[in-house]
Design a protein around this motif. Structure first.
Motif, PDB file in Angstrom:
ATOM      1  N   UNK A  47      -0.697  -5.196  -4.304  1.00 24.45           N
ATOM      2  CA  UNK A  47      -1.207  -5.858  -4.845  1.00 24.45           C
ATOM      3  C   UNK A  47      -1.436  -7.573  -4.625  1.00 24.45           C
ATOM      4  N   UNK A  48       0.246  -7.720  -3.802  1.00 25.47           N
ATOM      5  CA  UNK A  48       0.538  -8.583  -3.516  1.00 25.47           C
ATOM      6  C   UNK A  48      -0.508  -9.623  -2.582  1.00 25.47           C
ATOM      7  N   UNK A  49      -1.176  -8.482  -1.940  1.00 22.16           N
ATOM      8  CA  UNK A  49      -2.017  -9.127  -0.933  1.00 22.16           C
ATOM      9  C   UNK A  49      -3.530  -9.651  -1.292  1.00 22.16           C
ATOM     10  N   UNK A  50      -4.254  -9.579   0.024  1.00 20.86           N
ATOM     11  CA  UNK A  50      -5.320 -10.144  -0.273  1.00 20.86           C
ATOM     12  C   UNK A  50      -6.111  -8.999  -1.019  1.00 20.86           C
ATOM     13  N   UNK A  51      -7.315  -8.601  -1.700  1.00 21.42           N
ATOM     14  CA  UNK A  51      -7.904  -7.708  -1.979  1.00 21.42           C
ATOM     15  C   UNK A  51      -9.553  -7.963  -1.956  1.00 21.42           C
ATOM     16  N   UNK A  52      -9.750  -6.784  -1.932  1.00 25.74           N
ATOM     17  CA  UNK A  52     -10.943  -6.449  -1.305  1.00 25.74           C
ATOM     18  C   UNK A  52     -12.091  -5.821  -2.103  1.00 25.74           C
ATOM     19  N   UNK A  53     -13.203  -6.061  -2.465  1.00 30.05           N
ATOM     20  CA  UNK A  53     -14.258  -5.485  -2.750  1.00 30.05           C
ATOM     21  C   UNK A  53     -15.403  -4.250  -2.527  1.00 30.05           C
ATOM     22  N   UNK A  54     -15.495  -3.667  -2.850  1.00 28.18           N
ATOM     23  CA  UNK A  54     -17.245  -1.982  -2.391  1.00 28.18           C
ATOM     24  C   UNK A  54     -18.389  -3.305  -1.732  1.00 28.18           C
ATOM     25  N   UNK A  55     -18.221  -2.610   0.055  1.00 30.36           N
ATOM     26  CA  UNK A  55     -19.124  -3.300   0.943  1.00 30.36           C
ATOM     27  C   UNK A  55     -18.591  -3.953   1.621  1.00 30.36           C
ATOM     28  N   UNK A  56     -17.499  -5.249   1.329  1.00 28.72           N
ATOM     29  CA  UNK A  56     -16.579  -5.965   2.311  1.00 28.72           C
ATOM     30  C   UNK A  56     -17.031  -5.596   4.095  1.00 28.72           C
ATOM     31  N   UNK A  57     -16.652  -6.235   4.907  1.00 30.07           N
ATOM     32  CA  UNK A  57     -16.617  -5.538   6.102  1.00 30.07           C
ATOM     33  C   UNK A  57     -15.222  -5.867   6.004  1.00 30.07           C
ATOM     34  N   UNK A  58     -14.553  -5.771   7.035  1.00 29.43           N
ATOM     35  CA  UNK A  58     -12.793  -5.165   7.431  1.00 29.43           C
ATOM     36  C   UNK A  58     -12.319  -5.068   8.409  1.00 29.43           C
ATOM     37  N   UNK A  59     -11.782  -5.008   8.581  1.00 28.55           N
ATOM     38  CA  UNK A  59     -10.501  -4.861  10.107  1.00 28.55           C
ATOM     39  C   UNK A  59      -9.862  -4.265   9.552  1.00 28.55           C
ATOM     40  N   UNK A  60      -9.500  -2.790  10.312  1.00 31.99           N
ATOM     41  CA  UNK A  60      -8.582  -1.819  10.011  1.00 31.99           C
ATOM     42  C   UNK A  60      -6.965  -1.685  11.265  1.00 31.99           C
ATOM     43  N   UNK A  61      -5.997  -2.739  10.380  1.00 33.79           N
ATOM     44  CA  UNK A  61      -5.370  -2.425  11.528  1.00 33.79           C
ATOM     45  C   UNK A  61      -3.730  -1.866  12.130  1.00 33.79           C
ATOM     46  N   UNK A  62      -3.087  -1.516  12.001  1.00 31.14           N
ATOM     47  CA  UNK A  62      -2.426  -0.511  12.700  1.00 31.14           C
ATOM     48  C   UNK A  62      -1.703  -0.730  14.053  1.00 31.14           C
ATOM     49  N   UNK A  63      -0.301  -0.166  14.051  1.00 33.89           N
ATOM     50  CA  UNK A  63       0.421  -0.289  14.857  1.00 33.89           C
ATOM     51  C   UNK A  63       0.599   0.638  15.795  1.00 33.89           C
ATOM     52  N   UNK A  64      -0.224   1.046  17.278  1.00 27.53           N
ATOM     53  CA  UNK A  64       0.215   2.264  17.917  1.00 27.53           C
ATOM     54  C   UNK A  64       1.315   3.005  17.498  1.00 27.53           C
ATOM     55  N   UNK A  65       2.645   2.591  17.320  1.00 28.42           N
ATOM     56  CA  UNK A  65       4.107   3.530  17.740  1.00 28.42           C
ATOM     57  C   UNK A  65       3.801   4.207  16.224  1.00 28.42           C
ATOM     58  N   UNK A  66       3.342   3.534  15.219  1.00 25.25           N
ATOM     59  CA  UNK A  66       2.806   3.911  13.632  1.00 25.25           C
ATOM     60  C   UNK A  66       2.041   5.053  13.527  1.00 25.25           C
ATOM     61  N   UNK A  67       0.923   6.087  14.514  1.00 27.03           N
ATOM     62  CA  UNK A  67       0.631   6.308  14.603  1.00 27.03           C
ATOM     63  C   UNK A  67       0.922   8.175  15.703  1.00 27.03           C
ATOM     64  N   UNK A  68       0.462   9.300  15.100  1.00 28.05           N
ATOM     65  CA  UNK A  68       1.104  10.259  15.426  1.00 28.05           C
ATOM     66  C   UNK A  68       0.550  11.170  15.915  1.00 28.05           C
ATOM     67  N   UNK A  69       0.316  11.702  17.318  1.00 28.15           N
ATOM     68  CA  UNK A  69      -0.582  11.973  18.279  1.00 28.15           C
ATOM     69  C   UNK A  69      -0.058  13.814  18.059  1.00 28.15           C
ATOM     70  N   UNK A  70      -1.414  14.319  17.588  1.00 30.19           N
ATOM     71  CA  UNK A  70      -1.758  15.330  17.316  1.00 30.19           C
ATOM     72  C   UNK A  70      -2.741  16.944  17.482  1.00 30.19           C
ATOM     73  N   UNK A  71      -2.550  17.652  18.413  1.00 31.67           N
ATOM     74  CA  UNK A  71      -3.856  18.241  18.957  1.00 31.67           C
ATOM     75  C   UNK A  71      -4.532  18.662  18.052  1.00 31.67           C
ATOM     76  N   UNK A  72      -6.020  18.447  18.192  1.00 31.01           N
ATOM     77  CA  UNK A  72      -7.160  18.247  17.622  1.00 31.01           C
ATOM     78  C   UNK A  72      -7.408  19.499  17.076  1.00 31.01           C
TER      79      UNK A  72
END
Ligand SMILES: Nc1ncnc2c1ncn2[C@@H]1O[C@H](COP(=O)(O)OP(=O)(O)OP(=O)(O)O)[C@@H](O)[C@H]1O
Ligand SMILES: [Mg+2]
Length: 370
Positions: A336-361
């Motif tokens: 909750x300390x970060x910025x808050x967003x409301x319904x319908x807000x345009x956002x960018x979803x950010x992540x570090x590639x090393x936090x992604x687990x690659x799995x077979x579909x």
């Protein structure tokens, strides 16, 4: 031999167990080693083979093929009543015409234990489940939670080296279930008995277990601690079944040591490559994702455009569902300390590639959830 053996956990080995009903395989090559004194949970969706596995261990169901050892000895062909195993099932009712005390004494009566020992053990077992004051009541005079505690006392009164439980708390409300989970954990610690516990509730599994075996369609997909299953799922099914997750799918390109997914015109990369031919997806845990306003400077990493579809306030944090351009949804938790967003807000979803687990579909990973 003492008819009531001293309590010590038994090891269990299931080796390539299969169980077919006609042409249908309820169990399809299940192998699992359970260590003495371990709390092992069998977790999986409805129909995945959990109860069948428990019934095989108990001796209520015979196997089509495979080996089963309890306490390092083969028990294939040994009838259920000779296996010395305690059992608590969701609908394994108490005897209605017997008092609580006589219900709990029953396994000792069967084993020819003398009266004085019987009384002492019944008192100890009822104390352990905090039902010491209820010995003279009848099952119909107890609540559902109290009945399950008596069933648990009856299952542990003869000090079995192995206790099997099939959704014992399934019929109880959430509060009572959480309290009894703590009680079951305490009893496991005090007894040192091997526990095999069945549930389809992943939170209950994480709460109770030393290790969890994840079942899907009659097979075990992965065995590990809750943390291993959450952090390093071996399959997409396991990743989806344990905890919240976001799955990113797109047109994949892999070079020597990284994988890129193109999703509705945007590209994200992970610094690894999936071995094998299967098409890769990226799995991300909600705490590894963050949100920004579009165009706000972000430190490197991956970005995908999206819109807030759901914003849920959870006390110490917020949980957002973000609709992505390809129609899929991402789950993000942010403090909750970060910025808050409301319904319908345009956002960018950010992540570090090393936090992604690659799995077979695996398309079935999305449809077999309960
Ligand atoms: N006696 C039987 N005859 C035919 N099929 C059976 C029999 N017992 C179980 N099955 C099938 O075997 C599969 C596994 O059943 P099982 O009871 O082990 O599932 P489960 O994981 O315990 O599910 P749930 O969470 O719903 O209790 C199911 O598809 C079930 O229909
Ligand atoms: Mg079942």
């Amino acid at each position: 031999m003492n008819p009531v053996q001293a309590s010590r956990g038994a090891a269990i080995d299931l080796e390539a167990i299969s169980k077919a009903y006609g042409g249908f395989k309820a169990l399809d090559g299940v192998s699992l080693r359970i260590e003495p004194g371990e709390f092992m949970t069998l977790l999986g969706p409805s129909g995945s083979g959990k109860t069948t596995t428990l019934n095989v261990i108990a001796g209520f169901t015979d196997v089509t093929s495979g080996k089963l050892l309890v306490g390092e000895k083969s028990v294939v062909g040994v009838p259920a009543h000779k296996r010395n195993i305690g059992v608590v099932f969701q609908h394994y009712a108490l005897f209605p015409h017997m008092s609580v005390g006589r219900n709990v004494a029953y396994p000792l009566t069967l084993r020819g234990v003398d009266k004085a020992t019987r009384e002492a053990r019944v008192a100890r077992a009822l104390d352990m489940v905090k039902m010491g004051d209820f010995a003279h009541r009848y099952p119909s005079e107890l609540s559902g939670g109290q009945q399950q505690r008596v069933a648990l006392a009856r299952a542990i009164v003869f000090d079995p080296p192995l206790l099997l439980m099939d959704e014992p708390l399934g019929a109880l409300d959430k509060k009572l279930r959480e309290w009894l989970q703590l009680e079951i954990k305490r009893i496991h610690r005090e007894l040192g008995t091997t526990f095999v516990y069945v549930t389809h509730d992943q939170e209950e599994a994480l709460m109770l277990s030393d290790r969890i075996a994840v079942f899907n369609r009659g097979r075990i997909e992965q065995v590990g601690t809750g943390r291993q299953l959450y952090d390093e799922p071996a399959t997409l099914f396991v990743g989806r079944f344990i905890g919240d997750s976001t799955v990113l799918r797109g047109e994949a390109r892999s070079d020597g040591n990284s994988t890129a997914l193109s999703i509705a015109g945007e590209t994200v990369t992970a610094p690894r490559k999936l071995s094998g031919e299967a098409s890769p997806v990226m799995l991300l845990r909600p705490e590894k994702l963050s949100l920004r306003r579009p165009g706000q400077s972000a430190s490197g990493g991956n970005r995908l455009s999206g819109t807030i579809g759901e914003a849920i306030y959870l006390g110490s944090e917020s949980k957002y569902e973000v609709k992505l351009a390809d129609g899929s949804a991402a789950i993000v938790r942010s403090p909750l300390t970060g910025e808050s967003f409301g319904l319908g807000d345009k956002v960018e979803l950010c992540f570090d590639g090393s936090d992604a687990t690659l799995l077979a579909d695996d398309a079935s990973a999305d449809t077999t959830l309960t």
